[in-house]
Write a protein that holds these residues in place. Structure first.
Motif, PDB file in Angstrom:
ATOM      1  N   LEU A  70       0.699  -1.351   0.170  1.00 58.04           N
ATOM      2  CA  LEU A  70      -0.070  -0.112   0.055  1.00 58.04           C
ATOM      3  C   LEU A  70       0.890   0.929   0.169  1.00 58.04           C
ATOM      4  CD1 LEU A  70      -2.977   1.325  -0.183  1.00 58.04           C
ATOM      5  CD2 LEU A  70      -2.674   0.578   2.681  1.00 58.04           C
ATOM      6  N   GLY A  71       2.091   1.597   0.336  1.00 61.36           N
ATOM      7  CA  GLY A  71       2.825   2.294   0.996  1.00 61.36           C
ATOM      8  C   GLY A  71       2.622   3.374   1.926  1.00 61.36           C
ATOM      9  N   SER A  72       2.559   4.608   2.158  1.00 62.03           N
ATOM     10  CA  SER A  72       2.706   5.865   2.055  1.00 62.03           C
ATOM     11  C   SER A  72       2.217   6.831   2.731  1.00 62.03           C
ATOM     12  CB  SER A  72       3.640   6.580   4.025  1.00 62.03           C
ATOM     13  OG  SER A  72       4.790   7.302   2.095  1.00 62.03           O
ATOM     14  N   SER A  73       1.337   6.797   0.723  1.00 59.80           N
ATOM     15  CA  SER A  73       0.641   8.439  -0.103  1.00 59.80           C
ATOM     16  C   SER A  73      -1.328   7.970   0.373  1.00 59.80           C
ATOM     17  CB  SER A  73       0.768   8.082  -1.658  1.00 59.80           C
ATOM     18  OG  SER A  73       1.484   7.122  -1.951  1.00 59.80           O
ATOM     19  N   ARG A  74      -1.407   8.934   0.394  1.00 62.18           N
ATOM     20  CA  ARG A  74      -3.035   8.577   0.548  1.00 62.18           C
ATOM     21  C   ARG A  74      -3.741   8.170  -1.340  1.00 62.18           C
ATOM     22  NH1 ARG A  74      -7.336  11.035  -0.817  1.00 62.18           N
ATOM     23  NH2 ARG A  74      -7.355  13.255  -2.511  1.00 62.18           N
ATOM     24  N   LEU A  75      -4.245   7.066  -0.773  1.00 60.43           N
ATOM     25  CA  LEU A  75      -5.006   6.524  -1.593  1.00 60.43           C
ATOM     26  C   LEU A  75      -5.627   7.087  -2.938  1.00 60.43           C
ATOM     27  CD1 LEU A  75      -4.815   3.674  -3.180  1.00 60.43           C
ATOM     28  CD2 LEU A  75      -6.244   2.714  -1.758  1.00 60.43           C
ATOM     29  N   SER A  76      -6.453   7.233  -3.596  1.00 61.20           N
ATOM     30  CA  SER A  76      -6.760   7.963  -4.547  1.00 61.20           C
ATOM     31  C   SER A  76      -6.584   7.262  -6.217  1.00 61.20           C
ATOM     32  CB  SER A  76      -6.182   9.624  -4.435  1.00 61.20           C
ATOM     33  OG  SER A  76      -5.479  10.109  -5.478  1.00 61.20           O
ATOM     34  N   TYR A  77      -7.962   8.039  -6.290  1.00 61.51           N
ATOM     35  CA  TYR A  77      -8.111   7.359  -7.987  1.00 61.51           C
ATOM     36  C   TYR A  77      -7.244   8.046  -9.135  1.00 61.51           C
ATOM     37  CZ  TYR A  77     -12.105   5.726  -6.983  1.00 61.51           C
ATOM     38  OH  TYR A  77     -13.473   4.015  -6.969  1.00 61.51           O
ATOM     39  N   LYS A  78      -6.330   9.376  -8.786  1.00 64.58           N
ATOM     40  CA  LYS A  78      -5.476  10.318  -9.561  1.00 64.58           C
ATOM     41  C   LYS A  78      -3.847   9.250  -8.814  1.00 64.58           C
ATOM     42  CE  LYS A  78      -2.063  14.361 -10.194  1.00 64.58           C
ATOM     43  NZ  LYS A  78      -1.763  15.824  -9.266  1.00 64.58           N
ATOM     44  N   ARG A  79      -3.308   8.590  -7.774  1.00 64.35           N
ATOM     45  CA  ARG A  79      -2.484   7.650  -7.323  1.00 64.35           C
ATOM     46  C   ARG A  79      -2.852   6.788  -8.341  1.00 64.35           C
ATOM     47  NH1 ARG A  79       2.164   8.564  -6.171  1.00 64.35           N
ATOM     48  NH2 ARG A  79       2.269   7.238  -8.014  1.00 64.35           N
ATOM     49  N   LEU A  80      -3.973   5.438  -8.382  1.00 64.25           N
ATOM     50  CA  LEU A  80      -4.012   4.242  -8.940  1.00 64.25           C
ATOM     51  C   LEU A  80      -3.550   5.280 -10.182  1.00 64.25           C
ATOM     52  CD1 LEU A  80      -6.463   3.443  -7.423  1.00 64.25           C
ATOM     53  CD2 LEU A  80      -4.734   2.517  -6.780  1.00 64.25           C
ATOM     54  N   GLN A  81      -4.323   6.584 -11.200  1.00 65.88           N
ATOM     55  CA  GLN A  81      -3.563   6.423 -12.104  1.00 65.88           C
ATOM     56  C   GLN A  81      -2.017   6.950 -12.655  1.00 65.88           C
ATOM     57  OE1 GLN A  81      -4.858  10.868 -13.355  1.00 65.88           O
ATOM     58  NE2 GLN A  81      -3.049  10.961 -14.603  1.00 65.88           N
ATOM     59  N   GLN A  82      -1.504   7.494 -11.627  1.00 67.39           N
ATOM     60  CA  GLN A  82       0.137   8.181 -11.490  1.00 67.39           C
ATOM     61  C   GLN A  82       0.665   5.980 -11.320  1.00 67.39           C
ATOM     62  OE1 GLN A  82       0.158  10.864  -8.577  1.00 67.39           O
ATOM     63  NE2 GLN A  82       0.192  12.190 -10.342  1.00 67.39           N
ATOM     64  N   ASP A  83       0.730   5.464 -11.008  1.00 63.86           N
ATOM     65  CA  ASP A  83       0.619   4.327 -10.284  1.00 63.86           C
ATOM     66  C   ASP A  83       0.928   3.614 -11.890  1.00 63.86           C
ATOM     67  OD1 ASP A  83       1.247   4.347  -7.986  1.00 63.86           O
ATOM     68  OD2 ASP A  83      -0.345   3.181  -7.478  1.00 63.86           O
ATOM     69  N   VAL A  84      -0.592   2.984 -12.851  1.00 64.71           N
ATOM     70  CA  VAL A  84      -0.209   2.582 -13.954  1.00 64.71           C
ATOM     71  C   VAL A  84       0.962   3.234 -14.859  1.00 64.71           C
ATOM     72  CG1 VAL A  84      -1.874   2.474 -15.950  1.00 64.71           C
ATOM     73  CG2 VAL A  84      -2.884   2.097 -13.988  1.00 64.71           C
ATOM     74  N   GLU A  85       0.413   4.647 -15.535  1.00 69.67           N
ATOM     75  CA  GLU A  85       1.937   5.935 -15.656  1.00 69.67           C
ATOM     76  C   GLU A  85       2.686   4.942 -15.711  1.00 69.67           C
ATOM     77  OE1 GLU A  85      -1.463   9.670 -16.582  1.00 69.67           O
ATOM     78  OE2 GLU A  85       0.075   9.242 -14.997  1.00 69.67           O
ATOM     79  N   ALA A  86       3.521   4.911 -13.755  1.00 74.36           N
ATOM     80  CA  ALA A  86       4.960   4.369 -14.095  1.00 74.36           C
ATOM     81  C   ALA A  86       4.985   3.620 -14.752  1.00 74.36           C
ATOM     82  CB  ALA A  86       4.677   4.462 -12.377  1.00 74.36           C
ATOM     83  N   VAL A  87       4.334   2.069 -14.638  1.00 70.81           N
ATOM     84  CA  VAL A  87       4.366   0.651 -14.437  1.00 70.81           C
ATOM     85  C   VAL A  87       4.718   0.836 -16.102  1.00 70.81           C
ATOM     86  CG1 VAL A  87       3.555  -1.422 -14.923  1.00 70.81           C
ATOM     87  CG2 VAL A  87       3.700  -0.360 -12.997  1.00 70.81           C
ATOM     88  N   LEU A  88       2.852   1.648 -17.012  1.00 74.34           N
ATOM     89  CA  LEU A  88       3.532   1.129 -18.870  1.00 74.34           C
ATOM     90  C   LEU A  88       4.966   2.284 -18.558  1.00 74.34           C
ATOM     91  CD1 LEU A  88       0.217   2.295 -20.035  1.00 74.34           C
ATOM     92  CD2 LEU A  88       1.440  -0.271 -19.336  1.00 74.34           C
ATOM     93  N   GLY A  89       5.437   3.133 -18.291  1.00 71.77           N
ATOM     94  CA  GLY A  89       7.014   3.726 -18.460  1.00 71.77           C
ATOM     95  C   GLY A  89       7.790   2.756 -18.799  1.00 71.77           C
TER      96      GLY A  89
END
Length: 265
Positions: free
Chosen positions: A71-90
């Motif tokens: 889970l990590g320490s950042s607040r979970l948000s749909y923006k956070r999930l969006q950024q996670d997807v972009e980072a994995v694809l990157g």
């Protein structure tokens, strides 16, 4: 024909969380990304992935805190999930792909398509809200969710979480997801920004979905150019698990049809 198995994947560290992702299928084919729903994991797509694996390079991500991802320490948000997807694809060097997202995964996918940091060719949302109004009945359902109530109602998903997750904390995950679902801020649902989506969109809803109304699904399809609506009879919130063969027949057409050429005819 291949499916996701939680054995062949890798981890990437993003914002203090270790995110698990897996690739299967035709590694020379077009990239097709899978984003699962809340309290789920990548294997929830396995009713539809074997047939798709013949054509596509399948990529699935366990959302932070779920499956094998921490889970990590950042607040979970749909923006956070969006950024996670972009980072994995990157990290995989993928600049162009299609996405199939269920529930929370579909909402995150809508945000990815709006942001346009990755070129999305085809987007399929299954049981995903584009907005959640103050009077939407789903808000009441979400507000009543507790770790105990979820364990009692969905014991299988709790057991899978406990078995898969390297740092299980179900109470904390439940609180994080509940906050995610009820978020009315800019980092939450994409809302009217969905009108900026340029990808071809297929909005899928099970006709017995107790969370996403027909009205919400129709409104999403109406707001996005080149959108199609599929209301699947005799299916609930997880139409891809309830009626996989019916959905696959449509998916295979949608993923290979050039909507823009059809519109010009």
């Amino acid at each position: 024909m291949q499916a996701f198995n939680h054995q062949d994947g890798e981890y990437i560290e993003i914002d203090q969380a270790n995110l698990y992702y897996e690739q299967q299928g035709n590694m020379e084919g077009p990239a097709l990304v899978f984003l699962h729903g809340g309290f789920g994991d990548i294997e929830t797509f396995n009713a539809i992935t074997p047939r798709l694996s013949q054509t596509y390079r399948l990529i699935a991500i366990d959302s932070r805190g779920q499956g094998k991802s921490t889970l990590g320490s950042s607040r979970l948000s749909y923006k956070r999930l969006q950024q996670d997807v972009e980072a994995v694809l990157g990290s995989l060097g993928i600049e162009r792909c299609s996405i199939i997202g269920h529930s929370d995964g579909g909402i995150a996918a809508l945000r990815v398509a709006v942001a346009n940091n990755v070129h999305i060719e085809k987007l399929v949302t299954i049981g995903a809200h584009w907005m959640l109004s103050a009077d939407d009945p789903a808000r009441g359902m979400y507000s009543e969710v507790t770790a105990q109530s979820w364990r009692e109602m969905f014991a299988h998903s709790y057991d899978r979480y406990q078995a898969l997750n390297p740092a299980p904390d179900f109470e904390r995950l439940t609180g994080a997801l509940k906050s995610l679902w009820l978020d009315s801020g800019e980092e939450g649902y994409p809302n009217e920004s969905v009108g900026n989506i340029t990808a071809d969109l297929l909005v899928v809803r099970g006709d017995e979905d107790m969370l996403v109304s027909r009205t919400n699904a129709v409104e999403l399809a109406d707001r996005v150019p080149n959108a199609r609506l599929l209301n699947v009879p005799f299916a609930d919130h997880s139409a891809h698990e309830d009626r996989p063969e019916w959905l696959l027949a449509i998916l295979e057409v949608f993923l290979t049809t050039n909507e823009r050429v059809m519109a010009e005819r």
